[in-house]
Design a protein around this motif. Sequence first.
Motif, mmCIF file in Angstrom:
data_model
loop_
_atom_site.group_PDB
_atom_site.id
_atom_site.type_symbol
_atom_site.label_atom_id
_atom_site.label_comp_id
_atom_site.label_asym_id
_atom_site.label_seq_id
_atom_site.Cartn_x
_atom_site.Cartn_y
_atom_site.Cartn_z
ATOM 1 N N CYS B 160 0.857 -1.190 0.000
ATOM 2 C CA CYS B 160 0.000 0.000 0.000
ATOM 3 C C CYS B 160 0.888 1.232 0.000
ATOM 4 O O CYS B 160 2.066 1.152 0.333
ATOM 5 C CB CYS B 160 -0.957 0.006 1.197
ATOM 6 S SG CYS B 160 -0.181 0.423 2.752
ATOM 7 N N PRO B 161 0.337 2.372 -0.422
ATOM 8 C CA PRO B 161 1.145 3.603 -0.427
ATOM 9 C C PRO B 161 1.258 4.204 0.976
ATOM 10 O O PRO B 161 0.397 3.977 1.827
ATOM 11 C CB PRO B 161 0.345 4.533 -1.344
ATOM 12 C CG PRO B 161 -1.067 4.054 -1.237
ATOM 13 C CD PRO B 161 -1.009 2.577 -0.975
ATOM 14 N N LEU B 162 2.315 4.967 1.206
ATOM 15 C CA LEU B 162 2.449 5.773 2.422
ATOM 16 C C LEU B 162 1.661 7.068 2.229
ATOM 17 O O LEU B 162 1.491 7.488 1.092
ATOM 18 C CB LEU B 162 3.927 6.124 2.663
ATOM 19 C CG LEU B 162 4.846 4.975 3.089
ATOM 20 C CD1 LEU B 162 6.299 5.459 3.076
ATOM 21 C CD2 LEU B 162 4.472 4.458 4.472
ATOM 22 N N PRO B 163 1.208 7.736 3.259
ATOM 23 C CA PRO B 163 1.254 7.320 4.659
ATOM 24 C C PRO B 163 0.314 6.131 4.908
ATOM 25 O O PRO B 163 -0.711 6.010 4.249
ATOM 26 C CB PRO B 163 0.788 8.554 5.414
ATOM 27 C CG PRO B 163 -0.016 9.339 4.439
ATOM 28 C CD PRO B 163 0.547 9.041 3.083
ATOM 29 N N ALA B 164 0.716 5.308 5.886
ATOM 30 C CA ALA B 164 -0.040 4.089 6.126
ATOM 31 C C ALA B 164 0.090 3.667 7.580
ATOM 32 O O ALA B 164 0.927 4.187 8.318
ATOM 33 C CB ALA B 164 0.465 2.977 5.221
ATOM 34 N N VAL B 165 -0.756 2.703 7.938
ATOM 35 C CA VAL B 165 -0.705 2.091 9.265
ATOM 36 C C VAL B 165 -0.387 0.609 9.069
ATOM 37 O O VAL B 165 -0.891 -0.004 8.123
ATOM 38 C CB VAL B 165 -2.060 2.241 9.996
ATOM 39 C CG1 VAL B 165 -2.005 1.611 11.388
ATOM 40 C CG2 VAL B 165 -2.457 3.710 10.098
ATOM 41 N N VAL B 166 0.458 0.062 9.916
ATOM 42 C CA VAL B 166 0.685 -1.387 9.897
ATOM 43 C C VAL B 166 0.576 -1.908 11.331
ATOM 44 O O VAL B 166 0.860 -1.182 12.286
ATOM 45 C CB VAL B 166 2.071 -1.771 9.314
ATOM 46 C CG1 VAL B 166 2.144 -1.470 7.829
ATOM 47 C CG2 VAL B 166 3.211 -1.092 10.057
ATOM 48 N N THR B 167 0.152 -3.165 11.472
ATOM 49 C CA THR B 167 0.221 -3.794 12.787
ATOM 50 C C THR B 167 1.198 -4.961 12.691
ATOM 51 O O THR B 167 1.266 -5.642 11.671
ATOM 52 C CB THR B 167 -1.153 -4.248 13.335
ATOM 53 O OG1 THR B 167 -1.582 -5.425 12.649
ATOM 54 C CG2 THR B 167 -2.193 -3.163 13.201
ATOM 55 N N ILE B 168 1.977 -5.141 13.760
ATOM 56 C CA ILE B 168 3.186 -5.948 13.694
ATOM 57 C C ILE B 168 3.007 -7.295 14.384
ATOM 58 O O ILE B 168 2.609 -7.367 15.545
ATOM 59 C CB ILE B 168 4.349 -5.187 14.384
ATOM 60 C CG1 ILE B 168 4.542 -3.815 13.731
ATOM 61 C CG2 ILE B 168 5.634 -5.997 14.342
ATOM 62 C CD1 ILE B 168 4.976 -3.845 12.295
ATOM 63 N N ASP B 169 3.340 -8.342 13.650
ATOM 64 C CA ASP B 169 3.312 -9.707 14.187
ATOM 65 C C ASP B 169 4.746 -10.112 14.527
ATOM 66 O O ASP B 169 5.704 -9.388 14.262
ATOM 67 C CB ASP B 169 2.720 -10.645 13.118
ATOM 68 C CG ASP B 169 2.250 -11.963 13.707
ATOM 69 O OD1 ASP B 169 2.463 -12.205 14.912
ATOM 70 O OD2 ASP B 169 1.672 -12.765 12.951
ATOM 71 N N GLU B 170 4.865 -11.315 15.039
ATOM 72 C CA GLU B 170 6.170 -11.863 15.358
ATOM 73 C C GLU B 170 7.013 -12.015 14.094
ATOM 74 O O GLU B 170 6.474 -12.139 13.009
ATOM 75 C CB GLU B 170 5.965 -13.238 15.956
ATOM 76 C CG GLU B 170 6.827 -13.490 17.125
ATOM 77 C CD GLU B 170 6.170 -14.481 18.057
ATOM 78 O OE1 GLU B 170 6.641 -14.591 19.171
ATOM 79 O OE2 GLU B 170 5.196 -15.117 17.672
ATOM 80 N N GLY B 171 8.315 -12.075 14.244
ATOM 81 C CA GLY B 171 9.181 -12.405 13.126
ATOM 82 C C GLY B 171 9.774 -11.197 12.441
ATOM 83 O O GLY B 171 10.644 -11.321 11.594
ATOM 84 N N ILE B 172 9.302 -9.999 12.790
ATOM 85 C CA ILE B 172 9.739 -8.825 12.034
ATOM 86 C C ILE B 172 11.111 -8.346 12.494
ATOM 87 O O ILE B 172 11.963 -8.024 11.674
ATOM 88 C CB ILE B 172 8.676 -7.708 12.115
ATOM 89 C CG1 ILE B 172 8.774 -6.824 10.888
ATOM 90 C CG2 ILE B 172 8.753 -6.904 13.394
ATOM 91 C CD1 ILE B 172 7.486 -6.240 10.460
#
Lengths: 330, 241
Positions: B160-172
């Motif tokens: 997706c383009p910025l600006p954006a929101v992400v939610t973070i899972d394990e492994g990052i």
Amino acid sequence: MANTNVFAFAESRGGELRRAALEAVTAARGVADSTGGQVHAMLAGAPGIGGLAAKLAACGADVVIVVESAGLANYNPEAVAATVAARLSSGAYRAAFFVASAQGRDLAPRVAAKCQLPIASDITEFTVSGDAVAVKHPGYTGKVIQSFTLRAATAIISLRPGAVLPKDNAKAGTVEAVAPAIDPSSARVVVTATVQSEGAKLDLGEAPVIISGGRGLKEAANFKLVEDLAAAFGNAAVGATRAVTDEGWRPHSDQIGQTGRLVSPQLYIACGISGAIQHLAGMRTSKTIVAINRDKEAPIFKIADYGIVGDVLEILPVLTAAVKEAKKGA
Amino acid sequence: MDVRFKIAPSGISVDESGLKFDISDFDGYAVEAALQIKEKQADPAASEVVVISLGPDVVQETLRKAMSMGADRAVQLKYDGPIHDSYAIASALAAELKGGSYDLVMFGRMSIDTANQATGTIAAELLGLPIITAISKLDIEGGRVKARRELEGAYELVECPLPAVVTIDEGIARPRYPSLKGIMAAKKKPLESKPAQVGEERYKLDKMELPPERAAGRIIGEGKDAVPELVRLLKEEAKVL
């Protein structure tokens, strides 16, 4: 006059229905029977997805809303959320059911926000009455059961996978074709590929039996013994502890526990797993638990229905052979 | 160590005596991922990592920890009561984020206490920003977010383009340990506290109970000789074979 109809989102992936779809429809059917309303299930995907409508009817869908578009071949979160939200806003639904799978956990809060509605997430039990919905949700990594009241004209409920077992209850399943509420190609969030993981035959959320391995297996190669036992059952998936996925012996997606998958299979066999609280949080609701571990003081034995103390590397091949034999006789 | 876990006399909160609060797993990954993005910039000093937390004063400890890892400043949205309505929490966070002109907003994929996994998504929708949830890999390329999401037995590649929101899972990213220098520096970094603008609560906790105890475990034997008995019990008693 309170709303009586109930909405269910029917999850699919790659043109195939997910078990979550049947769980959502079954949950909706139960509520609709008490409100005297109809179940409307929505199925979204590439052209042809409507062919799955009969399976939703078999679980109790009176109406199957079919949304077909080439732009929905991969999960299209923005287009699907907009289409569900448009339906909920116009449809006078008492409740809307989703299942908190990877897709459902993404979709349901998007819909809630678009409809300006609160959401009940990861729900294991629910009762819909007059103007309130009472729900239960395991909190603090399963250490407590929290009871909530949700107050909204349409209750958005995201069920924990496996909380409702699909039941046959055939209804008409009248197909109603609907166009996506926004042009799928205008979505900002684009899934460019859906890739099947290697070796993943049966998913942890759907398997009636889970064979899970911990550090007691000593090295990645010994997971072969776990896989062999899973193969002997024929309906088993392979899981792992966080120690194992952190070591890179298994992918992160196989991790069962507080920060990984939460599972409730019919049978859970813990192999070389000591039973750290973070692991127990992910599997303690399994129906029958078997533990094999060298240390007889390991916490896993406190919750295991059947425990064997001993070397997992020695016991697994014997168990695999015995299960094969038992299956043959069955 | 697992501390004894008790429900407070109110029946709707946890007895916090003796508990130590820390940044939650997923939020820790998010802070680490944010710091790595900043460090990769041509001029890292020109970008800023801001950490925001909603809650009582005890969250200040968490915010200081994030700053000791390297975050530049912190905001506490002060709220003393228990709150579980993801929509109400997201409204307060969105109100704070709105004026910040952030290029990227990162949430942990879920909290460890309520584990609703909804707040980040609702906040993004309220802000009108695209969101990709529960990602295990993240690249920023040419003004776009490129991410990977784990599914059951599969994964998705998502953009997706910025600006954006992400939610973070394990492994990052594994969160770094704060250095002594970082801990000292964090004491001087700005931490702003202001009241949270929490909306109407439509999802309320009525009570908390301990889950039903499982029947006490039973050890049926030792070593491979116990296998036949196990198979018999699985067949005849548990009826799962």
